[in-house]
Design a protein around this motif. Structure first.
Motif, PDB file in Angstrom:
ATOM      1  N   ASN A   1       0.799  -1.292  -0.073  1.00  0.00           N
ATOM      2  CA  ASN A   1       0.219   0.047  -0.053  1.00  0.00           C
ATOM      3  C   ASN A   1       0.698   1.324   0.032  1.00  0.00           C
ATOM      4  OD1 ASN A   1      -2.735  -1.220   0.111  1.00  0.00           O
ATOM      5  ND2 ASN A   1      -2.110  -1.944   2.078  1.00  0.00           N
ATOM      6  N   GLY A   2       1.887   1.176  -0.494  1.00  0.00           N
ATOM      7  CA  GLY A   2       2.837   2.175  -0.754  1.00  0.00           C
ATOM      8  C   GLY A   2       3.257   2.936   0.701  1.00  0.00           C
ATOM      9  N   THR A   3       3.545   4.300   0.479  1.00  0.00           N
ATOM     10  CA  THR A   3       3.954   4.903   1.901  1.00  0.00           C
ATOM     11  C   THR A   3       2.819   4.760   2.963  1.00  0.00           C
ATOM     12  OG1 THR A   3       3.197   7.046   1.060  1.00  0.00           O
ATOM     13  CG2 THR A   3       5.515   6.460   0.748  1.00  0.00           C
ATOM     14  N   TRP A   4       1.452   4.452   2.763  1.00  0.00           N
ATOM     15  CA  TRP A   4       0.550   4.493   3.536  1.00  0.00           C
ATOM     16  C   TRP A   4       0.819   3.309   4.771  1.00  0.00           C
ATOM     17  CZ3 TRP A   4      -2.899   0.730   5.603  1.00  0.00           C
ATOM     18  CH2 TRP A   4      -3.957   1.053   6.232  1.00  0.00           C
ATOM     19  N   ASP A   5       1.497   2.101   4.088  1.00  0.00           N
ATOM     20  CA  ASP A   5       2.130   1.152   4.932  1.00  0.00           C
ATOM     21  C   ASP A   5       3.002   1.660   6.017  1.00  0.00           C
ATOM     22  OD1 ASP A   5       0.314  -0.848   4.020  1.00  0.00           O
ATOM     23  OD2 ASP A   5       1.531  -1.658   2.493  1.00  0.00           O
ATOM     24  N   ASN A   6       3.670   2.636   5.830  1.00  0.00           N
ATOM     25  CA  ASN A   6       4.539   3.177   6.928  1.00  0.00           C
ATOM     26  C   ASN A   6       3.839   3.819   8.160  1.00  0.00           C
ATOM     27  OD1 ASN A   6       6.800   2.510   5.145  1.00  0.00           O
ATOM     28  ND2 ASN A   6       6.756   4.363   4.154  1.00  0.00           N
ATOM     29  N   LEU A   7       2.764   3.830   7.964  1.00  0.00           N
ATOM     30  CA  LEU A   7       2.091   4.332   9.166  1.00  0.00           C
ATOM     31  C   LEU A   7       1.828   3.313  10.351  1.00  0.00           C
ATOM     32  CD1 LEU A   7      -0.893   6.484   7.697  1.00  0.00           C
ATOM     33  CD2 LEU A   7       1.192   7.207   8.800  1.00  0.00           C
ATOM     34  N   VAL A   8       2.161   3.820  11.657  1.00  0.00           N
ATOM     35  CA  VAL A   8       1.735   2.773  12.672  1.00  0.00           C
ATOM     36  C   VAL A   8       0.869   3.598  13.949  1.00  0.00           C
ATOM     37  CG1 VAL A   8       4.036   1.611  12.363  1.00  0.00           C
ATOM     38  CG2 VAL A   8       4.132   3.742  13.698  1.00  0.00           C
ATOM     39  N   ARG A   9       0.386   2.681  14.403  1.00  0.00           N
ATOM     40  CA  ARG A   9      -0.679   3.128  15.484  1.00  0.00           C
ATOM     41  C   ARG A   9       0.118   3.510  16.743  1.00  0.00           C
ATOM     42  NH1 ARG A   9      -2.873  -0.326  19.925  1.00  0.00           N
ATOM     43  NH2 ARG A   9      -4.831   0.702  20.416  1.00  0.00           N
ATOM     44  N   ALA A  10      -0.365   4.763  17.326  1.00  0.00           N
ATOM     45  CA  ALA A  10      -0.055   5.256  18.669  1.00  0.00           C
ATOM     46  C   ALA A  10      -1.221   4.934  19.363  1.00  0.00           C
ATOM     47  CB  ALA A  10       0.409   6.658  18.549  1.00  0.00           C
ATOM     48  N   SER A  11      -0.909   4.540  20.530  1.00  0.00           N
ATOM     49  CA  SER A  11      -2.172   3.696  21.278  1.00  0.00           C
ATOM     50  C   SER A  11      -2.497   4.487  22.656  1.00  0.00           C
ATOM     51  CB  SER A  11      -1.835   2.334  21.831  1.00  0.00           C
ATOM     52  OG  SER A  11      -0.559   2.283  22.686  1.00  0.00           O
ATOM     53  N   ALA A  12      -1.858   5.683  22.794  1.00  0.00           N
ATOM     54  CA  ALA A  12      -2.233   6.360  24.074  1.00  0.00           C
ATOM     55  C   ALA A  12      -1.939   7.863  23.983  1.00  0.00           C
ATOM     56  CB  ALA A  12      -1.527   5.725  25.272  1.00  0.00           C
ATOM     57  N   TYR A  13      -2.624   8.691  24.851  1.00  0.00           N
ATOM     58  CA  TYR A  13      -2.086   9.957  24.969  1.00  0.00           C
ATOM     59  C   TYR A  13      -1.855  10.295  26.234  1.00  0.00           C
ATOM     60  CZ  TYR A  13      -3.583  14.648  25.993  1.00  0.00           C
ATOM     61  OH  TYR A  13      -3.690  16.162  26.415  1.00  0.00           O
ATOM     62  N   ARG A  14      -0.926  11.306  26.608  1.00  0.00           N
ATOM     63  CA  ARG A  14      -0.695  11.489  28.254  1.00  0.00           C
ATOM     64  C   ARG A  14      -0.896  12.961  28.274  1.00  0.00           C
ATOM     65  NH1 ARG A  14       4.572   9.744  31.616  1.00  0.00           N
ATOM     66  NH2 ARG A  14       4.235  11.008  33.311  1.00  0.00           N
ATOM     67  N   GLY A  15      -1.716  13.439  29.019  1.00  0.00           N
ATOM     68  CA  GLY A  15      -1.531  14.861  29.494  1.00  0.00           C
ATOM     69  C   GLY A  15      -0.678  15.064  31.029  1.00  0.00           C
ATOM     70  N   ALA A  16       0.624  15.343  30.670  1.00  0.00           N
ATOM     71  CA  ALA A  16       1.306  15.223  31.817  1.00  0.00           C
ATOM     72  C   ALA A  16       1.359  16.729  32.484  1.00  0.00           C
ATOM     73  CB  ALA A  16       2.935  15.251  31.316  1.00  0.00           C
ATOM     74  N   ARG A  17       1.233  16.617  33.999  1.00  0.00           N
ATOM     75  CA  ARG A  17       1.016  17.822  34.877  1.00  0.00           C
ATOM     76  C   ARG A  17       2.107  18.122  35.449  1.00  0.00           C
ATOM     77  NH1 ARG A  17      -4.214  19.618  34.998  1.00  0.00           N
ATOM     78  NH2 ARG A  17      -3.202  21.238  35.734  1.00  0.00           N
ATOM     79  N   ALA A  18       2.487  19.355  35.964  1.00  0.00           N
ATOM     80  CA  ALA A  18       3.859  19.803  36.760  1.00  0.00           C
ATOM     81  C   ALA A  18       3.039  19.969  38.237  1.00  0.00           C
ATOM     82  CB  ALA A  18       4.245  21.064  36.199  1.00  0.00           C
TER      83      ALA A  18
END
Length: 588
Positions: A93-110
């Motif tokens: 699938n061309g360059t589309w196959d170079n995409l990988v899944r990010a599975s999380a998001y972090r809102g870091a606090r000070a």
């Protein structure tokens, strides 16, 4: 003026000659669509191909860097379709196959506050479209998530959820004729709310989604991208195989831009780097020549049947001559559009540091810093780029260059590169080293690299050669469509009116498709038009939007708005609202 006419690369061509001005995502997208249809295409790019999506290697080291880390939401459909058509060795699938899944998001606090972590599932908790959501259910779900995940006080969480649903249930006319005139902060009355509310509803993931600042961006722009992201997380609106957050498995240059430009060259596209567009000659309602200067500064006139301008807004505005404006007075609004700074800062580390499997928002960072740890996603180890001592890159973006720093109390615009790196590093440490944990130490830092788009840093002459277009309140009125009043001039770029509306690679690609379709129409071409993907619209809310359209026409507030803001109270434009969708231009 010297140099004469510049010849095009000759080859089999069934269309006319097209000059594409600008070699960023918009220009490369337009070039591919045109070359596939047999047009003879020359691309002029003054700096580097890829524009703001380019990789920026560290001089003399071999280390890869980025103007800003790339982010590919699951609801992208246009750019990812293009990526599937760019060949890449070993990928079906061309360059589309170079995409990988990010599975999380972090809102870091000070300051010891509790971090927020959101895990993205591969699919929805519910099968797509299997459950029809009602207003009360949506408001309850957002209230619950906000009060539990982000610790927003319940009453404020309920208010914020109602404001979110106010936008969701607003008709297109209200979105463009009322909400686009307000900032997202003003829409939410954010300054009256707690820090927890502002960090979640007003800023929150907005920084990651489009590197926007809620106090400067229109409520329509922020609301639209948040709406699409929430539906994406519920499994709706994503392209086949798309997940909420995706990144490339290597540097943007290696995994997207270089294969793209190589493919264009193979198709016969003439890519001219180091050539700057200085003027558009206009006569008889058409561009008769593009005036360009080469690397030596020699000026040339380039003749073409059609011109697709894919220049950044600030560079196109510089070409607005009296002759051009006389041919299309509506383009005058381009000069009123604004840009802001959003640039990358690479921290190269001696050890891998997967802070989280996705993006991190440093919520209390006055410089609005976000980051991603790249080694965990990349196929090629960082040790292969340098001398074996670098194992990761904490690729960061600074989105607010005008706020005082957390420690040095200076704005990023006022700082030298060393001061920028030192302050940003300390802001990140203040967020990650909390609750008794030491995640990031000075001993881990190998080196750093600031985006060279920042010129003369630390001096009064500091400038940014690659600023970002921002959708300030009311900007929709001044943004043009892809088709101009000149019969052979067409516009592409992330600042053109598109369905996605926000400054993104997807918007740049969609605008390029609009421009090519307009060119084909003007050419009377029988060739297939570019497919144009649009954002998802939940069927269960269409009747609410129809009812809101009637209320908007009567000057009444949205039924679900807890503030009962009327069109008149927020300065509704007395003129017609252009477009037929939330961000959809006539050229679509």
């Amino acid at each position: 003026m010297s140099g004469g006419n510049v010849g095009l690369r000759r080859g089999v061509s069934f269309g006319g000659r097209v000059a594409v001005l600008g070699g960023g995502v918009a220009g490369l997208s337009a070039a591919l669509e045109l070359a596939e249809r047999g047009y003879s295409v020359t691309v002029f790019e003054c700096h580097e191909l890829g524009g703001k999506a380019r990789s920026v290697p560290v001089p003399g080291s071999g280390l890869p860097g980025e103007h800003g880390f790339r982010f590919f939401p699951g609801f992208y459909r246009n750019l990812t379709d293009t990526m599937r058509r760019i060949p890449f060795a070993g990928n079906s699938n061309g360059t589309w196959d170079n995409l990988v899944r990010a599975s999380a998001y972090r809102g870091a606090r000070a300051n010891g506050q509790t971090d927020m972590v959101v895990t993205f599932r591969t699919g929805s908790l519910l099968p797509p479209e299997s459950h029809m959501f009602g207003p009360a259910e949506v408001i309850a779900l957002i209230t619950l998530a906000s009060s539990t995940l982000a610790h927003v006080p319940f009453r404020e969480a309920f208010y914020g959820a109602r404001k979110y649903f106010t936008y969701w249930s607003s008709c297109d006319e209200r979105r463009l004729g009322q909400w686009d005139l307000l900032s997202w902060n003003d829409f939410l009355q954010a300054e009256r709310m707690s820090l927890a509310f502002r960090s979640w509803f007003a800023d929150g993931m907005v920084r990651n989604l489009a590197a926007m600042k809620s106090k400067d961006a229109s409520a329509h722009s922020v609301g639209l991208i948040l709406e699409s992201t929430i539906w994406s997380s519920l499994g709706r609106g994503n392209e086949p195989g798309g997940t909420v957050d995706r990144v490339l498995n290597g540097s943007t240059g290696e995994k997207l831009i270089d294969p793209w430009t190589a493919h264009l060259s193979a198709l016969g596209v003439d890519l001219r780097v180091g050539w700057t567009v200085t003027d558009l000659a206009v006569e008889n309602n058409a561009v008769t020549a593009v005036v360009v200067s080469d690397r030596s500064g020699t000026s040339h006139r380039f003749d073409a049947d059609h011109v697709v301008s894919a220049l950044p807004v600030e560079r196109f505005a510089a070409l607005l001559s009296p002759q051009l404006l006389a041919a299309d007075p509506g383009l005058a609004g381009c000069a009123r559009l604004r840009t802001e700074w959003m640039n990358g800062l690479m921290f190269y580390l001696r050890k891998e540091l997967p802070v989280i499997h996705g993006h991190v928002n440093y919520v209390d960072s006055p410089w609005a810093i976000t980051s991603v740890s790249q080694a965990q996603f990349w196929q090629r180890p960082f040790t292969e780029y340098h001398d074996g001592t670098v194992r990761d890159c904490l690729s960061t973006i600074i989105s607010d260059w005008s706020a005082p720093g957390m420690l040095n109390r200076k704005t990023a615009r006022e700082c030298t590169p060393a001061e920028i790196a030192r302050e940003a590093w300390q802001q990140i440490k203040a967020h990650l080293n909390s609750h008794g944990k030491v995640v990031l130490t000075d001993a881990m830092l190998h080196s750093w690299f600031l985006d060279p788009s920042i010129t003369a840093p630390g001096t009064p002459a500091v400038a940014n050669t690659s600023p970002l277009f921002v959708q300030h309140p009311g900007s929709w009125r001044d943004r043009p469509g892809s088709r101009t009043a000149l019969r052979n001039l067409f516009l592409a770029g992330d600042w053109i009116r598109t369905d996605i509306n926000v400054s993104t690679m997807e918007g740049a690609n969609a605008a390029a498709r609009q421009a090519v379709n307009a060119l084909l129409d003007a050419d009377g071409s029988p060739l297939p038009r570019c497919a144009l993907g649009v954002l998802y619209r939940p069927a269960e809310f269409e009747h609410l939007k129809e009812a809101d359209r009637e209320r908007f026409g009567l000057g009444l507030p949205n039924l679900y708005d807890p503030d009962k803001l009327t069109p008149e109270s927020t300065g509704r434009n007395s003129g017609p609202v252009l477009g037929r969708g939330p961000g959809l231009s006539h050229d679509a």
